[in-house]
Design a protein around this motif. Structure first.
Motif, mmCIF file in Angstrom:
data_model
loop_
_atom_site.group_PDB
_atom_site.id
_atom_site.type_symbol
_atom_site.label_atom_id
_atom_site.label_comp_id
_atom_site.label_asym_id
_atom_site.label_seq_id
_atom_site.Cartn_x
_atom_site.Cartn_y
_atom_site.Cartn_z
ATOM 1 N N THR A 186 -2.351 -0.481 10.596
ATOM 2 C CA THR A 186 -1.249 -1.741 10.449
ATOM 3 C C THR A 186 -1.413 -2.412 12.112
ATOM 4 O O THR A 186 -1.301 -3.891 11.671
ATOM 5 N N PRO B 12 -5.537 2.385 2.017
ATOM 6 C CA PRO B 12 -5.033 0.959 2.525
ATOM 7 C C PRO B 12 -5.918 0.186 3.077
ATOM 8 O O PRO B 12 -6.138 -1.241 3.089
ATOM 9 N N ASN C 244 2.484 -1.248 4.584
ATOM 10 C CA ASN C 244 1.792 -0.394 4.579
ATOM 11 C C ASN C 244 3.070 0.692 4.356
ATOM 12 O O ASN C 244 3.767 0.968 5.523
ATOM 13 N N ASN D 182 1.006 -1.052 0.001
ATOM 14 C CA ASN D 182 0.058 0.191 0.182
ATOM 15 C C ASN D 182 1.022 1.130 -0.013
ATOM 16 O O ASN D 182 1.256 1.859 0.824
#
Ligand code: NDP
Length: 259
Positions: free
Chosen positions: A192, A125, A158, A96
């Motif tokens: 995350t 994301p 991410n 992402n």
């Protein structure tokens, strides 16, 4: 040592900057992945010329995918297109990377700037990971899949930033007082951590990575790192990820960054 990233990879925001260099180094690696999906908002437009040329050069490897990460219909359609091409319906690595920055002091920042940046940098994301989750799960549970967590089995990276670190804020704020960007990436860090906890039972490794301060449209000409250096380090870090990196924030050299 060359980064070992195999299987299938999807990179968002791959028509310029770090995303384009990720696709370039992945495709030109001595041991490239089997499939590279290069997501970009307008694959036929002028801003994707370099990406199209790269895809032309590596036709068997790179598939261009029209993907606006702020648009659910676009994400759904991209997942359909990618899903139809994936071997065994398995996606091994989602990066992402797509993001925006609207630099703004408190005085310059209003609701519009906050929401626009949050939509791209945090909500995007989240929606992407959710939509591609069936493919990531397939990759993690393939009969031949390794039992160890890694980017070769199934992972979500991410792309975050040092300046989203809450602990480091006293050191970093005055050099870059960017309210929308910092807040959106700090929220991406929490996303995350949540995904990392949630998906580790499925064997999917989720972590966040700071690429360094890099010369791109976003990083500006004064940044110390070239895209080549940043991405070389970034891919080395990604290729060495294991269970101990679940839910961490690392920089492009593999050093941990406090939340
Ligand atoms: P750039 O501004 O150079 O490139 C951003 C990319 O994201 C472009 O390809 C852009 O596409 C794409 N993008 C933006 N919005 C969307 C969207 N809605 N849908 C799909 N694609 C979109 O940024 P960088 O390459 O510098 O940054 C890449 C990542 O690294 C980002 O996550 C950034 O936050 C992070 N980062 C960068 C640093 C730096 O110093 N450069 C430092 C720390 C982190 P389009 O051409 O269509 O606009």
């Amino acid at each position: 040592m060359a980064a070992k990233i195999s299987g299938s990879v999807l990179v968002t925001g791959s028509n310029r900057g770090i995303g384009l260099e990720l696709v370039r180094q992945l495709s030109e690696s001595l041991c490239p992945p089997n499939q590279i999906f290069a997501g970009c908002r307008d694959p036929n437009g002028p801003k994707a010329k370099e990406l199209r040329e790269l895809a032309q050069k590596h036709q068997r490897l790179i598939t261009l995918v029209c993907l606006d990460t702020t648009n659910q219909a676009s994400i759904t359609e991209a997942a359909r297109v990618v899903g139809a091409k994936l071997k065994d319906g398995s996606l091994n690595l989602l990066i992402n990377n797509a993001a925006v920055n609207i630099p703004g002091s408190l005085a310059e920042t209003g609701e519009k700037q906050m929401m626009e940046v949050f939509q791209t940098n945090t909500v995007g994301p989240m929606l992407l990971t959710k939509e591609f989750l069936p493919y990531l799960r397939n990759a993690a549970s393939q009969p031949g899949a390794q039992s160890e967590m890694s980017c070769r089995r199934s992972a979500v990276v991410n792309v975050s930033t040092l300046i989203a670190s809450i602990e480091k804020c006293p050191e970093t704020f005055h050099g870059a007082p960017m309210y929308p960007y910092r807040v959106s990436k700090a929220a991406l860090n929490m996303l995350t951590r949540c995904l990392a906890e949630d998906l580790k039972k499925d064997g999917i490794l989720v972590m966040a990575l700071h690429p360094g301060w890099v010369k791109t449209d976003m990083g500006g000409p004064e940044a110390p790192l070239s895209t080549e250096e940043s991405v070389k380090g970034t891919l080395n870090v990604i290729s060495s990820l294991s269970e101990k990196h679940v839910g961490t924030l690392l920089d492009w050299e593999g050093k941990g960054i406090p939340w």
